[in-house]
Design a protein around this motif. Structure first.
Motif, PDB file in Angstrom:
ATOM      1  N   ASP A  24       0.839  -1.204   0.000  1.00 51.32           N
ATOM      2  CA  ASP A  24       0.000   0.000   0.000  1.00 51.32           C
ATOM      3  C   ASP A  24       0.871   1.251   0.000  1.00 51.32           C
ATOM      4  O   ASP A  24       0.596   2.211  -0.722  1.00 51.32           O
ATOM      5  N   LEU A  25       1.909   1.235   0.813  1.00 51.67           N
ATOM      6  CA  LEU A  25       2.842   2.358   0.866  1.00 51.67           C
ATOM      7  C   LEU A  25       3.523   2.546  -0.493  1.00 51.67           C
ATOM      8  O   LEU A  25       3.649   3.663  -0.991  1.00 51.67           O
ATOM      9  N   TYR A  26       3.918   1.442  -1.108  1.00 55.42           N
ATOM     10  CA  TYR A  26       4.547   1.466  -2.434  1.00 55.42           C
ATOM     11  C   TYR A  26       3.612   2.107  -3.461  1.00 55.42           C
ATOM     12  O   TYR A  26       4.041   2.887  -4.306  1.00 55.42           O
ATOM     13  N   SER A  27       2.338   1.783  -3.370  1.00 52.08           N
ATOM     14  CA  SER A  27       1.368   2.275  -4.347  1.00 52.08           C
ATOM     15  C   SER A  27       1.022   3.747  -4.176  1.00 52.08           C
ATOM     16  O   SER A  27       0.741   4.439  -5.152  1.00 52.08           O
ATOM     17  N   CYS A  28       1.019   4.225  -2.942  1.00 51.96           N
ATOM     18  CA  CYS A  28       0.499   5.578  -2.726  1.00 51.96           C
ATOM     19  C   CYS A  28       1.565   6.644  -2.495  1.00 51.96           C
ATOM     20  O   CYS A  28       1.237   7.837  -2.491  1.00 51.96           O
TER      21      CYS A  28
END
Length: 177
Positions: A24-28
């Protein structure tokens, strides 16, 4: 939330929850994506070239047409983010000298437009690079390149007048070997 609180919350996650959180961190977050990609495949040379390319795009449009005004805040952020990856000090020094070299090229292609504002940026960039080079003990490797760009900048300002019609002068010292 404090670092200790975050650490406590992370310890409560199982492996799958931690993987999902990181994805999620990677995506946002762009910075998190860059960090995680470097962490997964730490190729310092490739990352240095990627950052240089991104900085070049902040100074120049396609076909190397100079931008009206480069985003210096974004440039500083890119340099800072590269430094936080923990690359070899020689890579950091290379990047720290690359920025004023590119900035001088940008200024020359704009025929001196923006000289007054650029001078203080040159001074701070050269000082930052000189301080880093000395602290890392890299004078033998980067001293000549640093002195060369400092001399080119001084020569450019000595032979050109700023927008007020006056020549501003500041000499940079040479490294002692």
């Amino acid at each position: 939330m404090s670092k200790a609180s975050v650490k406590k919350a992370l310890k409560e996650l199982d492996q799958e929850g931690l993987v999902n959180l990181l994805m999620d961190l990677y995506s946002c977050r762009k910075d998190a994506k860059d960090f995680l990609e470097f962490w997964a495949n730490p190729d310092e040379d490739k990352e240095l070239e990627r950052v240089k390319e991104r900085i070049h795009k902040l100074f120049f449009l396609p076909h190397d047409k100079p931008r009206r005004k480069p985003d210096m805040t974004e440039i500083k952020t890119l340099v800072k983010n590269f430094r936080t990856l923990g690359p070899d000090p020689e890579k950091i020094a290379d990047l720290l000298i690359y920025v004023p070299e590119l900035m001088l090229e940008w200024l020359q292609r704009r025929n001196g437009t923006g000289m007054t504002a650029a001078r203080s940026r040159f001074d701070s960039m050269l000082e930052e690079s000189r301080t880093f080079i000395e602290s890392a003990g890299l004078e033998q490797v980067f001293g000549v390149r640093h002195d060369r760009i400092a001399e080119l900048i001084n020569a450019y300002y000595d032979t050109s007048c700023d927008e007020t019609g006056t020549s501003r002068r500041r000499k940079w010292f040479r490294f002692r070997y």
